[in-house]
Design an enzyme around this catalytic site. Structure first.
Site, PDB file in Angstrom:
ATOM      1  N   SER A   1       0.820  -1.214   0.000  1.00  0.00           N
ATOM      2  CA  SER A   1       0.000   0.000   0.000  1.00  0.00           C
ATOM      3  C   SER A   1       0.856   1.268   0.000  1.00  0.00           C
ATOM      4  O   SER A   1       1.521   1.571  -0.973  1.00  0.00           O
ATOM      5  CB  SER A   1      -0.955  -0.048   1.197  1.00  0.00           C
ATOM      6  OG  SER A   1      -1.994   0.877   1.062  1.00  0.00           O
TER       7      SER A   1
ATOM      8  N   ASP B   1      10.440   5.771  -9.824  1.00  0.00           N
ATOM      9  CA  ASP B   1      10.013   6.447 -11.055  1.00  0.00           C
ATOM     10  C   ASP B   1      10.770   7.755 -11.283  1.00  0.00           C
ATOM     11  O   ASP B   1      11.058   8.121 -12.429  1.00  0.00           O
ATOM     12  CB  ASP B   1       8.507   6.707 -11.019  1.00  0.00           C
ATOM     13  CG  ASP B   1       7.693   5.423 -11.088  1.00  0.00           C
ATOM     14  OD1 ASP B   1       8.227   4.423 -11.606  1.00  0.00           O
ATOM     15  OD2 ASP B   1       6.543   5.415 -10.609  1.00  0.00           O
TER      16      ASP B   1
ATOM     17  N   LYS C   1      -0.631  -4.398  -3.362  1.00  0.00           N
ATOM     18  CA  LYS C   1      -1.958  -3.910  -2.964  1.00  0.00           C
ATOM     19  C   LYS C   1      -2.127  -2.479  -3.467  1.00  0.00           C
ATOM     20  O   LYS C   1      -1.572  -1.534  -2.912  1.00  0.00           O
ATOM     21  CB  LYS C   1      -2.135  -3.949  -1.446  1.00  0.00           C
ATOM     22  CG  LYS C   1      -3.513  -3.461  -0.995  1.00  0.00           C
ATOM     23  CD  LYS C   1      -3.613  -3.433   0.524  1.00  0.00           C
ATOM     24  CE  LYS C   1      -4.994  -2.948   0.961  1.00  0.00           C
ATOM     25  NZ  LYS C   1      -5.232  -1.525   0.619  1.00  0.00           N
TER      26      LYS C   1
END
Length: 682
Positions: free
Chosen positions: A465, A476, A490
């Site tokens: 999460s 990224d 998740k």
């Protein structure tokens, strides 16, 4: 009102009539509150759940399978004829639920209860049998793909092997025949006592979760009693070790580890491990807990601060009968401070170069909402606490920082975004998509990096999460190196509400609670974290595959998808050339570092154990298997050169050598490699 009462009375009569066919007077029945809650729950799922699917015949079939699986997933109780008799309900549960008709569910459960009682009678009658352990026969420990027994005689034969397998395990551990009989008798008497305690709320909760989990695995129902505990974050909790328990067929399963608690800190207890034994103190007898209710297991594990408890755990994903592990824990008081990040400084020397490295362990993403209102510049939160630790580490002259997010199951999304802002100069961090394709892009509010030095982030299969959002953003933006295992995957957002909130007017009646999915997370690249999670740049060996553990192991998990990328600018602190260099160094150590060699050995052995679907019931065969395993473990120290041998001619810092956690040690060495690569790049 009269019509509802008549409908309720007819349903109860139907349950009684159906159960009377089984010649028993001991049956459980739904209450009027259960009927009301069933109707509310179906409406919530239909109108506010993220997944836009109809409660129809197709979903009814899934609910049917979920319910049977939740009762008898290993096919130890039901007969083939039972399952065939239940098939008439397969495509009617959808309409029944909309009407609040719970007759089929209670009918199935009462037959299940009767079958358990019959098996326990058999087990108690044969607990003292003298088994022939020289006979060459085997026991199927994983019966998920096996057919149901066709007759009582087949069930008797199955349970003869169940008892023989359990007796053999006790015999291999040194128990006498008398002790084996005593242990098995006690085990099944307690199991029998627990079955007698089943009540209608238990049945209703199991059936409702068979419904909710058909929508997705993170949507759940809690009875009023369990709802109260859930809201206090102590549902069936083990306050002494910081874990949350839940019933899972005959087992008690660990469903949550409280950050900072003894179980979390040990690194040896994982989500979905099953507690099969408990012993008090260093020398107490290990008591088998298979068949116990989870509240009874919790009662045995709780205890005064500072006392010791030993747990026998069946690892997550392992089949019944697979190799267990013993974990020793010291009970402690769990409080908010235990979830706070902590830091340490590691001094090391690599290839003649000295490094001072900071390690920050982040167990949870939290914030104190009340303090945030009253002290906006100095409230308790993960971001603020990590910020203080970084400032302290920089004062000690660290060359780089590693963030340890292993076993961090998430928490406050706001904090994952804020903490990202310590390492990137503002910009989008995560995207959230709601029903009807409504999308939010959530930005970090920072305008400059608080820390701009070398950074790596360690994750594992239990990082989920909010942890995945943070690690994904760092990856990224090419801000740091992600090391470890693929994360949980998740990528969904849940909301928790009481069923009373969905009534037009309050009736004063105490109803249960629902946790349901309302949105999905997406990385700034547009890729969902669902299923895929975050794949590390440098991947460590793992015992948990995506198919066996994590979101991808859940049949009803929402699918992975992709949306448009946001407008973000990578920082390029990390590039392909650097990662290639780090991977090469890591792969070399995988072949030479003794801790990593030991780790790979243990993982391979555990995978072999988990892959086994049957075990021998021959004493000599099992004894030899035990001895062979011990010999392989003893021989592994000669597989490769030890760290001390490799660095005999170097100036070593004992602080690194003292680390016994192979994942942590390798992550620190990768951070040192990263610092060196950054210097060459610069």
């Amino acid at each position: 009102m009269m019509r509802k009462l008549m409908m309720f009375a007819l349903m109860i009569l139907a349950v009684q009539a159906a159960w009377a066919e089984r010649d028993s007077t001991q049956y459980l029945q739904p209450t009027e509150s259960h009927m009301k809650e069933a109707r509310i729950i179906t409406q919530i799922l239909d109108f506010v759940h993220y997944r836009d699917i109809d409660l129809n015949d197709s979903l009814s079939s899934v609910i049917f399978d979920n319910f049977i699986e939740s009762l008898d997933g290993n096919k130890n109780y039901f007969l083939e004829s039972d399952i065939k008799s239940f098939e008439k309900y397969r495509f009617t549960l959808d309409e029944d639920l909309k009407r609040g008709n719970l007759v089929p569910a209670f009918y199935i459960f009462n037959i299940y209860k009767n079958r358990i009682e019959s098996r326990l009678d058999y087990a108690l009658a044969h607990a003292g049998d003298k088994f022939n352990f020289q006979k060459n026969e085997s026991f199927m420990i994983d019966r998920e793909d096996e057919p149901y027994a066709k007759s009582e005689d087949e069930l008797d034969e199955l349970w003869r092997k169940v008892l023989k397998s359990q007796a053999l395990s006790l015999k291999l551990s040194g128990s006498t025949d008398e002790k084996i009989k005593e242990v098995l008798t006690t085990r099944y008497e307690r199991f029998q006592s627990n079955v007698e305690k089943y009540n209608s709320n238990d049945v209703f909760e199991i059936f409702m979760n068979s419904l909710t989990e058909a929508f997705d695995p993170h949507t759940n129902y809690f009875t009023p009693l369990n709802a109260e505990d859930f809201e206090m974050n102590s549902k069936k909790s083990l306050e002494g070790i910081g874990a949350t328990l839940q019933q899972d067929n005959d087992y008690t399963k660990i469903v949550e580890l409280r950050p900072g608690g003894p179980a979390f800190k040990s690194g040896e207890v994982n989500k979905d491990d099953r507690v099969v034994g408990i012993a008090q103190g260093a020398d107490g007898e290990m008591i088998n807990t298979i068949g116990w209710r989870s509240d009874e297991v919790a009662g045995q594990i709780r205890g005064p601060k500072g006392t010791l408890v030993r747990l026998e755990l069946l690892p997550a994903g392992a089949s019944a009968g697979a190799e267990t592990k013993i974990v020793t824990l010291v009970r402690d008081k769990i409080n908010l401070d235990d979830a706070k990040p902590v830091s340490e400084v590691i001094q090391m020397t690599e290839n003649g170069q000295k490094y001072t490295l900071g390690v920050i362990t982040v167990p949870d993403f939290y914030l104190n909402a009340e303090e945030m209102e009253t002290k906006p510049d100095d409230y308790a939160s993960t971001t603020n606490d990590v910020k203080k630790l970084i400032k302290d580490l920089e004062a000690q002259g660290v060359d780089g920082v590693m963030l340890d997010l292993r076993n961090n199951g998430g928490g406050a999304l706001y904090e994952a975004i804020n903490m990202s802002g310590l390492f990137i100069p503002g910009g989008p961090v995560v995207q959230v998509k709601y029903p009807q394709n409504r999308k939010d892009v959530m930005d970090s509010e920072s305008t400059e990096m608080f820390y701009d030095g070398p950074l790596n982030v360690m994750i594992n299969r239990f990082s989920a999460s909010a942890s995945e959002i943070f690690a994904g953003a760092i990856q990224d933006y090419k801000r740091g190196v992600i090391v470890g295992e693929q994360s949980y995957g998740k990528g969904t957002v849940q909301q928790v509400r009481g069923l009373n909130e969905f009534l037009r007017q309050s009736t004063g009646e105490e109803l249960g609670l629902m946790k349901y999915t309302i949105a999905k997370f997406y990385r700034v690249t547009g890729s969902s974290t669902q299923h895929k999670g975050v794949s590390p740049d440098i991947e460590f060996p793992s015992v948990y595959s995506a198919e066996e553990f994590g979101e991808s192991s859940q049949p009803s998990a929402l699918p992975w998808d992709k949306i448009d990328a946001t407008n973000f600018k990578p920082l390029n602190y990390v590039d392909d050339q650097m990662l290639a260099s780090l991977k090469k160094l890591h792969n070399q150590r995988m072949k030479t570092d003794q801790l990593l060699l030991d780790l790979q050995f243990d993982i391979n052995e555990l995978k072999k154990s988990r892959a086994r679907k049957e075990v021998s019931l021959n004493y000599d065969v099992r004894k030899k298997e035990q001895e062979d395993l011990e010999q392989r473990r003893a021989a592994r120290v000669k597989v490769g050169a030890s760290l001390s041998e490799l660095e005999a001619n170097k100036v070593k810092d004992r602080s690194l050598d003292d680390l016994k956690d192979p994942y942590l040690k390798e992550s620190i060495r990768l951070l040192a490699d990263q610092i060196q690569a950054t210097k060459k790049k610069g």
